[in-house]
Design a protein around this motif. Structure first.
Motif, PDB file in Angstrom:
ATOM      1  N   LEU A 134       0.843  -1.195   0.000  1.00 35.44           N
ATOM      2  CA  LEU A 134       0.000   0.000   0.000  1.00 35.44           C
ATOM      3  C   LEU A 134       0.871   1.236   0.000  1.00 35.44           C
ATOM      4  O   LEU A 134       2.002   1.205   0.485  1.00 35.44           O
ATOM      5  CB  LEU A 134      -0.925   0.040   1.224  1.00 35.44           C
ATOM      6  N   GLN A 135       0.350   2.287  -0.580  1.00 34.94           N
ATOM      7  CA  GLN A 135       1.025   3.584  -0.521  1.00 34.94           C
ATOM      8  C   GLN A 135       0.108   4.582   0.172  1.00 34.94           C
ATOM      9  O   GLN A 135       0.245   4.841   1.363  1.00 34.94           O
ATOM     10  CB  GLN A 135       1.480   4.010  -1.909  1.00 34.94           C
ATOM     11  N   CYS A 136      -0.888   5.105  -0.540  1.00 32.21           N
ATOM     12  CA  CYS A 136      -1.785   6.050   0.125  1.00 32.21           C
ATOM     13  C   CYS A 136      -2.743   5.339   1.069  1.00 32.21           C
ATOM     14  O   CYS A 136      -3.301   5.952   1.965  1.00 32.21           O
ATOM     15  CB  CYS A 136      -2.558   6.883  -0.884  1.00 32.21           C
ATOM     16  N   GLY A 137      -2.973   4.063   0.831  1.00 33.26           N
ATOM     17  CA  GLY A 137      -3.817   3.277   1.716  1.00 33.26           C
ATOM     18  C   GLY A 137      -5.310   3.384   1.475  1.00 33.26           C
ATOM     19  O   GLY A 137      -6.099   2.750   2.179  1.00 33.26           O
ATOM     20  N   PHE A 138      -5.717   4.170   0.490  1.00 38.93           N
ATOM     21  CA  PHE A 138      -7.151   4.384   0.315  1.00 38.93           C
ATOM     22  C   PHE A 138      -7.858   3.137  -0.207  1.00 38.93           C
ATOM     23  O   PHE A 138      -8.968   2.817   0.200  1.00 38.93           O
ATOM     24  CB  PHE A 138      -7.408   5.571  -0.619  1.00 38.93           C
ATOM     25  N   CYS A 139      -7.205   2.426  -1.132  1.00 38.29           N
ATOM     26  CA  CYS A 139      -7.814   1.218  -1.691  1.00 38.29           C
ATOM     27  C   CYS A 139      -7.663   0.030  -0.762  1.00 38.29           C
ATOM     28  O   CYS A 139      -8.284  -1.007  -0.964  1.00 38.29           O
ATOM     29  CB  CYS A 139      -7.161   0.866  -3.028  1.00 38.29           C
ATOM     30  N   THR A 140      -6.769   0.159   0.231  1.00 38.57           N
ATOM     31  CA  THR A 140      -6.282  -0.999   0.976  1.00 38.57           C
ATOM     32  C   THR A 140      -7.364  -1.783   1.733  1.00 38.57           C
ATOM     33  O   THR A 140      -7.394  -3.017   1.638  1.00 38.57           O
ATOM     34  CB  THR A 140      -5.146  -0.547   1.927  1.00 38.57           C
ATOM     35  N   CYS A 151      -6.306  -0.038  -7.648  1.00 33.35           N
ATOM     36  CA  CYS A 151      -5.310   0.666  -6.861  1.00 33.35           C
ATOM     37  C   CYS A 151      -4.563   1.562  -7.834  1.00 33.35           C
ATOM     38  O   CYS A 151      -4.115   1.106  -8.879  1.00 33.35           O
ATOM     39  CB  CYS A 151      -4.332  -0.301  -6.203  1.00 33.35           C
ATOM     40  N   ARG A 152      -4.440   2.831  -7.525  1.00 36.71           N
ATOM     41  CA  ARG A 152      -3.759   3.746  -8.424  1.00 36.71           C
ATOM     42  C   ARG A 152      -2.302   3.939  -8.024  1.00 36.71           C
ATOM     43  O   ARG A 152      -1.536   4.503  -8.790  1.00 36.71           O
ATOM     44  CB  ARG A 152      -4.497   5.088  -8.416  1.00 36.71           C
ATOM     45  N   CYS A 153      -1.926   3.497  -6.830  1.00 31.07           N
ATOM     46  CA  CYS A 153      -0.588   3.812  -6.325  1.00 31.07           C
ATOM     47  C   CYS A 153       0.461   2.744  -6.603  1.00 31.07           C
ATOM     48  O   CYS A 153       1.594   3.068  -6.910  1.00 31.07           O
ATOM     49  CB  CYS A 153      -0.620   4.016  -4.817  1.00 31.07           C
ATOM     50  N   THR A 154       0.127   1.492  -6.416  1.00 31.24           N
ATOM     51  CA  THR A 154       1.169   0.460  -6.283  1.00 31.24           C
ATOM     52  C   THR A 154       1.546  -0.231  -7.578  1.00 31.24           C
ATOM     53  O   THR A 154       2.537  -0.973  -7.608  1.00 31.24           O
ATOM     54  CB  THR A 154       0.705  -0.653  -5.331  1.00 31.24           C
ATOM     55  N   MET A 190      -7.413   7.433  -5.911  1.00 32.57           N
ATOM     56  CA  MET A 190      -8.595   6.642  -5.537  1.00 32.57           C
ATOM     57  C   MET A 190      -9.510   7.394  -4.573  1.00 32.57           C
ATOM     58  O   MET A 190     -10.701   7.150  -4.521  1.00 32.57           O
ATOM     59  CB  MET A 190      -8.198   5.280  -4.960  1.00 32.57           C
TER      60      MET A 190
HETATM   61  S1  FES Z   1      -2.524   2.414  -2.168  1.00 35.09           S
HETATM   62 FE1  FES Z   1      -3.286   4.247  -3.012  1.00 35.09          FE
HETATM   63  S2  FES Z   1      -4.867   3.499  -4.266  1.00 35.09           S
HETATM   64 FE2  FES Z   1      -3.951   1.682  -3.584  1.00 35.09          FE
END
Ligand code: FES
Ligand code: FES
Lengths: 160, 787
Positions: free
Chosen positions: A97-103, A134-137, B201
């Motif tokens: 995870l990065q931003c954690g929003f999708c997590t 997930c947009r980050c990982t 997201m």
């Molecule tokens: S960790 Fe940011 S959208 Fe998945």
């Protein structure tokens, strides 16, 4: 207004709700369980995935009234006795995870996947998580996290 | 621990992130998770037309609905200024028309907000918004940047004749013209860098609370730069001192540039909170995010590259139309100018280059920075043109690259385009490493064989350089940027020896808490667990320009290091006093100050912090406490680089592309946490390859966004992204004492052309020389069949 009774993360709640109230809003606004997120309005992103009677469901596309009598688990209820679920551990260990929003949604969807397929290949993981964005990982470390959890759960089972 | 025992260094170690425990258990705190007592909810009435006059607005039915508190229109908010235009194109006249909090008199894009309903909950607000009756008089619309500046195009803003935002140029036109006129070979291509939607997201929003007794606001915002927003909203939009506003960015669910800008919702929530005396919340839903929050890229370019038959590049001439959208977003003009034109020659020594850019208003969402911001467009252009040139002269594309690379001895390298000199680089080893991992020579043989069997594989190379750690202020001032770009940090060692760092950087997925704590623990020699990193609240953190442009480590991180250096200096002075030694004889090492030659005679940083805090015995003139702040303005940007290679197979029957391998060799200077660096590279690559294969924001001619939801805009799923193989080289940056460059955008900057070059390589037997993105099966099938 309709009266519903649901069990969420082991606690029983009886609530008066509008028939049109979405489950995700019920969880977030009425029960203050804000770990379940909202990332879209077309049922694509999976940020809102919870378990209803043990099966992963997008709570943005489910009405609270449909859940009368159901057992619901959200991300807040996944770990038990202060022990992280192997998936939570895997996401942490493997930088899933990065931003954690999708997590939260990703972990809940992966938990359901591992229940159905305890030893998924990389390809099965990628396809199994197709309902979650997930947009980050770039997903690379999410795949590693799920593999980590699968191995850990298999090892725990072998030890039992 | 004796002074000679080294504490294990944390810098360079792949520590797992300290940010994660709360995020994996559902205890993050994102904007929409925040509830304030008495909070009201906003729903917007948005224009269904891309361009229209507002004839009338009738809110009576909405106001009659129980639970509706108020309905406001743009005319109600004329007491505040439009949003600021903070970065204008340098050295030329700009015609900035930024948006107002709500549209007044006319709308310029689908989704332009014309009224807002404030209600007791979000369901009521949304219901009531549907009851607001707006009468429009539709006007003709234009969505294409090149068409928008043609004579006779619909005029969007009176203040911007011919829809021109700016006309800007860099490089040497005469030299480029001459190089092209006299060249042995010229390749020419129209290259479209399609519009993308950043899609963090978490969507965007803000919550405002106002205290009428003090006249102070608190605004929680999905922001990459809360200090900047505080300044812009107070000094420019509301005309009040910045001390009247406290901005807080809680956990931010991804940004990718979209959350850098000062948006209208920050202003209208503040305005409504003041007017109504209650807190108000606005959170976009995804389709609102797609319609109104900023998009990225959207360039149309005519490019010509000149060279010799034996592979030397001699000139480059570029003419670009950059779509700015319906209004001027905060830093919109800086992206397609400074961050694009000035790095257009990439990793190559090109003796004559010239870039002309026309920024154009259209009836579309505003375009501003999206991950990479200008640099992906530049890198895509040059890497496509170099491949095009290699194909034209029949030379191996890897060879052409080697032949034209800037060489290690050329650094610091001035590319002649008005950029600061490239700091350091060694391009060939990264290329060689990537080719070796890919098995390049082997692949070429195999490719040949398979073609005979009717199978079409291709390999794509992308060698890139980018600009990170964007600063220094004195240079950026000359680039039209309306502020500084330094960063600051405060470091305090408390009486108990615990260290608190406050930073103006704003992590939203980058793992800065972990990275910064690794640096501080090493530099100060304290346990990692004893270092706390605080960020996100303008009350309690020193000013910072925010997290974007891969600058938080190279600028923000260095500010922290410098504060630590000052702490160490003071600790040394104090130790000398307490140990009754000469200051010059005190060594600070491993968290301990001791007398040179007698390591047992020393004081730990914890003991010194306590001594400084109680202040019983300080040297004359020394102030109590170990507490230091630094403002760091670097002497240059940093220039990370690398080479990515991908291998694809194209099915000629269906036009379908299978991405078989993706290899990334990046050089971001020294790595503090390789786990985090790798994660950044992965995520960046996924976004870039998605541009090559899947994504594109599409408007029809009337300005309706056809890709208005996640149903139509193809953000890739896990199954659409391949396994990514990563490796690196390390060329430390000489610009800063950490030797770091930056890694947040590299993946995106390198990847779109990497995949496109592979696809076009696969299609070479069909005579395909270029293909626009995204390379959908339909597009490929048409190219194969000459349609
Ligand atoms: S960790 Fe940011 S959208 Fe998945
Ligand atoms: S919120 Fe996106 S699928 Fe439920």
């Amino acid at each position: 207004m309709t009266t519903i009774t649901v069990t969420v993360n082991g606690i029983r709640y009886t609530s008066e709700v509008e028939p049109r109230l979405l489950l995700v809003h019920y969880l977030r606004e009425h029960l203050n369980l804000t770990g379940t997120h909202i990332g879209c309005d077309t049922s694509q992103c999976g940020a809102c995935v919870v378990h209803i009677n043990g099966v992963s469901v997008k709570s943005c596309t489910t009405l609270a009234v449909q859940c009368d009598g159901a057992e619901i688990t959200t991300i807040e209820g996944l770990s038990s006795d202060g022990q992280l679920h192997p998936l939570q551990e895997g996401f942490w260990e493997k930088h899933g995870l990065q931003c954690g929003f999708c997590t939260p949604g990703m972990i809940m969807a992966a938990a359901d996947l591992l229940k159905r397929n305890p030893n998924p290949t990389e390809e099965e993981i990628r396809h199994g998580l197709e309902g979650n964005l997930c947009r980050c990982t770039g997903y690379e470390n999410i795949v590693r996290a799920v593999r980590y959890a699968a191995e850990k759960m298999a090892a725990a089972q072998a030890a039992d | 621990m004796t002074a000679t025992e080294m504490k294990e260094r944390l810098v360079g170690r792949a520590l797992k992130r300290r940010e994660d425990p709360k995020l994996i258990t559902g205890h993050g705190n994102y904007l929409d998770d925040i509830k304030l007592p008495g909070m009201l909810h906003i729903a917007l009435v948005r224009s269904p037309y891309a361009h229209a006059k507002i004839v009338s607005i009738d809110a009576s039915k909405a106001l009659a609905m129980p639970g509706v508190v108020a309905v406001f229109t743009g005319k109600d908010m004329l007491d505040i200024n439009p949003m600021p235009a903070a970065w204008q194109a340098a050295g030329v006249k700009n015609y900035p028309v930024p948006p107002r909090a709500l549209a007044v008199d006319k709308v310029a894009l689908v989704g332009d907000p014309v009224a807002m309903v404030v209600a007791e909950n979000r369901y009521i607000a949304r219901d009531a918004a549907d009851l607001v009756e707006v009468e429009y008089e539709p006007l003709p619309a234009v969505v294409d940047a090149r068409k928008a500046v043609e004579p006779g195009a619909p005029q969007i803003h009176e203040a911007a004749p011919n829809n021109i935002v700016f006309e800007w140029e860099c490089g040497n036109k005469d030299a480029a013209d001459a190089a092209i006129a006299s060249a042995e070979v010229v390749v020419k291509e129209e290259i479209i860098n399609q519009r993308l939607i950043p899609t963090p997201m978490e969507t965007r929003g803000s919550i405002a609370r106002y205290d009428p007794l003090t006249g102070e606001w608190t605004v929680w915002m999905t922001s990459q730069a809360p200090h900047v927003h505080r300044l812009l909203l107070t000094a420019f939009v509301f005309g009040v001192p910045e001390t009247k506003l406290r901005c807080i960015a809680p956990n931010v669910g991804g940004g990718f540039g979209q959350k850098i800008f000062c948006y209208n919702d920050m202003a209208f929530t503040m305005w409504a909170a003041r007017k109504l005396g209650r807190p108000v919340k606005f959170v976009e839903d995804r389709s609102e995010n797609y319609k109104y929050s900023t998009h990225g890229r959207d360039h149309i370019t005519e490019a010509e590259l000149a060279g010799t038959r034996d592979g030397k590049i001699t000139g480059l001439r570029v003419k670009t139309w950059a779509n700015i959208g319906a209004y001027f977003s905060t830093v919109a003009a800086g992206i397609p100018t400074t961050l694009y034109g000035r790095i257009i020659t990439g990793v190559y020594k090109i003796p004559a280059a010239y870039v002309h850019v026309t920024g154009a208003y259209t009836n579309t969402a505003m375009v501003d920075a999206y991950r990479g911001a200008g640099r992906p467009e530049a890198s895509y252009l040059i890497e496509r043109m170099v491949d095009r040139f290699a194909a034209e002269i029949g030379m191996d594309p890897a060879e052409v690259r080697r032949k034209n690379f800037i060489q290690p001895e050329d650094f610091p390298y001035d590319n002649g385009l008005g950029l600061l000199p490239y700091d350091s680089g060694n391009y060939e080893p990264a290329l060689n490493k990537a080719l070796e991992i890919a098995g390049y020579a082997e692949f070429r043989k195999q490719q040949e064989e398979l073609r005979k069997q009717g199978r079409y594989l291709g390999i794509g190379i992308s060698s890139y350089v980018e600009i990170c750690g964007i600063a220094p202020s004195a240079w950026m001032g000359g680039q039209g940027w309306g502020a500084g770009l330094w960063e600051s940090a405060n470091v305090r060692v408390h009486l108990t020896g615990k260290v608190v760092v406050t930073t103006g950087s704003l992590p939203h997925g980058q793992g800065l808490e972990t990275t910064f704590a690794q640096i501080v623990a090493d530099e100060l020699g304290v346990p990692y667990e004893d270092v706390e990193i605080q960020w996100g609240d303008t009350q309690g953190t020193p000013f910072g320009y925010g997290t974007y442009g891969s600058r938080s480590l190279a600028v923000g991180g260095v500010a922290i290091k410098r504060s630590v250096d000052k702490i160490k200096e003071k600790a040394r002075k104090l130790a000398a006093h307490l140990l009754e030694a000469n200051e010059a004889d005190i060594v600070f090492e491993n968290g301990r100050a001791y007398v040179k030659g007698s390591p047992d005679k020393g004081k730990t940083i914890g003991e010194l912090a306590a001594a400084a805090a109680v202040a019983y015995n300080l040297p004359p003139g020394m102030e109590p406490f170990l507490d230091e702040t630094s403002y760091y303005d670097p002497p240059n940007c940093t220039f990370p680089f690398g080479t990515h290679v991908s291998i694809v197979e194209v099915d000629p029957e269906t036009g379908h592309v299978k991405l078989l391998r993706y290899i990334a060799v990046d050089d971001c200077g020294n790595q503090i946490n390789p786990l985090i660096v790798e994660g950044q590279i992965h995520g960046g690559i996924a976004q870039g390859l998605a541009q090559a294969l899947y994504e594109g924001a599409v408007y029809n001619e009337d300005g309706q966004l056809l890709t208005g939801t996640l149903m139509d805009y193809a953000v890739p799923t896990a199954a659409m992204v391949p396994h990514i193989e990563t490796d690196h080289t390390v060329t430390p940056s000489p610009v800063n004492p950490l030797g770091v460059k930056g890694a947040g955008e590299a993946g995106t900057i390198a990847s779109a052309q990497c995949v496109m070059n592979a696809i076009i390589d696969a299609l070479a037997p069909f005579g395909v020389k270029h293909l626009q993105m995204p390379a959908t099966p339909e597009r490929i099938w048409k190219a194969i069949h000459g349609k």
